[in-house]
Design a protein around this motif. Structure first.
Motif, PDB file in Angstrom:
ATOM      1  N   GLY A 178       0.814  -1.212   0.000  1.00  0.00           N
ATOM      2  CA  GLY A 178       0.000   0.000   0.000  1.00  0.00           C
ATOM      3  C   GLY A 178       0.846   1.260   0.000  1.00  0.00           C
ATOM      4  O   GLY A 178       0.527   2.247  -0.676  1.00  0.00           O
ATOM      5  N   ALA A 179       1.949   1.232   0.765  1.00  0.00           N
ATOM      6  CA  ALA A 179       2.810   2.412   0.846  1.00  0.00           C
ATOM      7  C   ALA A 179       3.479   2.703  -0.494  1.00  0.00           C
ATOM      8  O   ALA A 179       3.477   3.855  -0.969  1.00  0.00           O
ATOM      9  N   VAL A 184       4.264   5.819  -5.465  1.00  0.00           N
ATOM     10  CA  VAL A 184       4.444   5.809  -6.920  1.00  0.00           C
ATOM     11  C   VAL A 184       3.284   6.536  -7.601  1.00  0.00           C
ATOM     12  O   VAL A 184       3.474   7.338  -8.522  1.00  0.00           O
ATOM     13  N   GLY A 185       2.065   6.261  -7.145  1.00  0.00           N
ATOM     14  CA  GLY A 185       0.898   6.907  -7.746  1.00  0.00           C
ATOM     15  C   GLY A 185       0.898   8.408  -7.558  1.00  0.00           C
ATOM     16  O   GLY A 185       0.440   9.157  -8.434  1.00  0.00           O
ATOM     17  N   SER A 186       1.414   8.870  -6.425  1.00  0.00           N
ATOM     18  CA  SER A 186       1.414  10.313  -6.157  1.00  0.00           C
ATOM     19  C   SER A 186       2.325  11.071  -7.102  1.00  0.00           C
ATOM     20  O   SER A 186       2.146  12.279  -7.300  1.00  0.00           O
ATOM     21  N   ALA A 187       3.316  10.385  -7.684  1.00  0.00           N
ATOM     22  CA  ALA A 187       4.198  11.041  -8.649  1.00  0.00           C
ATOM     23  C   ALA A 187       3.427  11.398  -9.922  1.00  0.00           C
ATOM     24  O   ALA A 187       3.761  12.359 -10.613  1.00  0.00           O
ATOM     25  N   ALA A 188       2.390  10.605 -10.213  1.00  0.00           N
ATOM     26  CA  ALA A 188       1.561  10.877 -11.385  1.00  0.00           C
ATOM     27  C   ALA A 188       0.477  11.908 -11.084  1.00  0.00           C
ATOM     28  O   ALA A 188       0.164  12.755 -11.915  1.00  0.00           O
ATOM     29  N   PRO A 190      -1.240  14.150  -7.498  1.00  0.00           N
ATOM     30  CA  PRO A 190      -1.395  14.363  -6.054  1.00  0.00           C
ATOM     31  C   PRO A 190      -2.724  13.842  -5.523  1.00  0.00           C
ATOM     32  O   PRO A 190      -2.858  13.605  -4.328  1.00  0.00           O
ATOM     33  N   LEU A 191      -3.710  13.653  -6.414  1.00  0.00           N
ATOM     34  CA  LEU A 191      -5.017  13.159  -5.977  1.00  0.00           C
ATOM     35  C   LEU A 191      -4.926  11.743  -5.417  1.00  0.00           C
ATOM     36  O   LEU A 191      -5.767  11.330  -4.627  1.00  0.00           O
ATOM     37  N   VAL A 192      -3.899  10.995  -5.834  1.00  0.00           N
ATOM     38  CA  VAL A 192      -3.734   9.625  -5.322  1.00  0.00           C
ATOM     39  C   VAL A 192      -3.520   9.646  -3.820  1.00  0.00           C
ATOM     40  O   VAL A 192      -4.179   8.921  -3.062  1.00  0.00           O
ATOM     41  N   SER A 193      -2.608  10.480  -3.346  1.00  0.00           N
ATOM     42  CA  SER A 193      -2.336  10.545  -1.911  1.00  0.00           C
ATOM     43  C   SER A 193      -3.512  11.149  -1.152  1.00  0.00           C
ATOM     44  O   SER A 193      -3.805  10.756  -0.026  1.00  0.00           O
ATOM     45  N   SER A 194      -4.199  12.113  -1.776  1.00  0.00           N
ATOM     46  CA  SER A 194      -5.371  12.711  -1.125  1.00  0.00           C
ATOM     47  C   SER A 194      -6.477  11.670  -0.951  1.00  0.00           C
ATOM     48  O   SER A 194      -7.114  11.588   0.104  1.00  0.00           O
ATOM     49  N   PHE A 195      -6.701  10.873  -1.990  1.00  0.00           N
ATOM     50  CA  PHE A 195      -7.689   9.801  -1.921  1.00  0.00           C
ATOM     51  C   PHE A 195      -7.298   8.793  -0.843  1.00  0.00           C
ATOM     52  O   PHE A 195      -8.145   8.360  -0.045  1.00  0.00           O
ATOM     53  N   ALA A 196      -6.011   8.415  -0.807  1.00  0.00           N
ATOM     54  CA  ALA A 196      -5.547   7.438   0.191  1.00  0.00           C
ATOM     55  C   ALA A 196      -5.730   7.973   1.604  1.00  0.00           C
ATOM     56  O   ALA A 196      -6.070   7.220   2.528  1.00  0.00           O
ATOM     57  N   LEU A 197      -5.528   9.279   1.784  1.00  0.00           N
ATOM     58  CA  LEU A 197      -5.690   9.858   3.119  1.00  0.00           C
ATOM     59  C   LEU A 197      -7.159   9.839   3.540  1.00  0.00           C
ATOM     60  O   LEU A 197      -7.480   9.588   4.711  1.00  0.00           O
ATOM     61  N   ALA A 198      -8.067  10.099   2.592  1.00  0.00           N
ATOM     62  CA  ALA A 198      -9.499  10.026   2.901  1.00  0.00           C
ATOM     63  C   ALA A 198      -9.908   8.602   3.254  1.00  0.00           C
ATOM     64  O   ALA A 198     -10.680   8.369   4.195  1.00  0.00           O
ATOM     65  N   VAL A 199      -9.377   7.634   2.512  1.00  0.00           N
ATOM     66  CA  VAL A 199      -9.640   6.224   2.831  1.00  0.00           C
ATOM     67  C   VAL A 199      -9.109   5.884   4.218  1.00  0.00           C
ATOM     68  O   VAL A 199      -9.745   5.160   4.990  1.00  0.00           O
TER      69      VAL A 199
END
Length: 252
Positions: A178-179, A184-188, A190-199
């Protein structure tokens, strides 16, 4: 939020994941009598840390990064998914499953949970080092009582002490999946990390209110044991409040 992870963030995240994996060993390193006596306060403390971290750090960061309605929808959706998964796993575990099947279900559920924990740690460090440290601490703290319970169940399912600890340690390290995916996704985007934080916010709320708190409010804890658990919950909340205020109240 940064567009992608720096080398420092990678180091912090991987160090936190390794420490999280080490929490699986706690149950095998201390006397079982102590585990039984300390379990309720540990559970209460973990619940307090998770609740305070969610409301004082994770959710505020999520609401800064995403539109409020979208952020809260993700949190609510995560809560619903976790409840369905828990019901499904619990139903399978109590529908005539043998000891080995029960152990496999338990380890599979733990692996899924740890992937979410790893994503939460990575997303939090991408938000800020302070939020990362507090979130990683919350993840590690809640792993201790949960892994103690898992260890007892695996032993009851017939696994030897060594095999139970080895299985738990291996499953704990799935947090790295998951980490890494989040970093890796956040490099593409920033919404990836924002989504992960909401989850992570939804996951933390589920763990605290559905998994942890009922064990001492509606479970076997009585009298002084329940009082100690509630006091420990308050101590966990207070600890995060102090950390948040010391860190500037969430300001970056």
């Amino acid at each position: 939020m940064p567009a992608g992870p720096t080398a420092t963030i990678w180091i912090w995240v991987m160090a936190a994941v390794v420490l999280d994996g080490g929490a699986a060993l706690v149950a095998g390193l201390v006397p079982e009598g102590w585990l039984e006596a300390a379990r309720d306060p540990l559970v209460g403390f973990a619940a307090g840390v998770l609740l305070a971290t969610t409301f004082l750090d994770v959710l505020p960061e999520t609401l800064r990064a995403l539109p409020p309605q979208a952020a809260l929808a993700i949190v609510l959706g995560t809560l619903a998914v976790m409840i369905v998964l828990e019901w499904t796993i619990g139903h399978r575990a109590t529908s005539g499953a043998g000891a080995r099947r029960l152990a496999a279900i338990l380890l599979g559920a733990d692996a899924f949970h740890n992937v979410a924990d790893g994503a939460a740690i990575a997303a939090a460090f991408l938000a800020s080092p302070r939020v990362g440290l507090i979130t990683a601490g919350a993840v590690i703290v809640h792993e201790v009582p949960e892994e103690v319970a898992d260890y007892v169940l695996l032993r009851q399912a017939g696994l030897s002490r060594g095999r139970a600890l080895a299985a738990m340690t291996g499953v704990q390290l799935t947090a790295a999946v998951g980490a890494i995916a989040t970093l890796v996704g956040s490099a593409a985007s920033p919404l990836v990390s924002s989504f992960a934080l909401a989850v992570a916010g939804g996951t933390f709320l589920h763990i605290a209110e559905v998994d942890l708190v009922p064990t001492f409010l509606a479970g076997r804890a009585r009298g002084r044991r329940r009082a100690r658990a509630v006091l420990a919950l308050c101590a966990g909340i207070a600890l995060v409040i102090v950390g948040t205020n010391t860190g500037g109240g969430g300001q970056r």
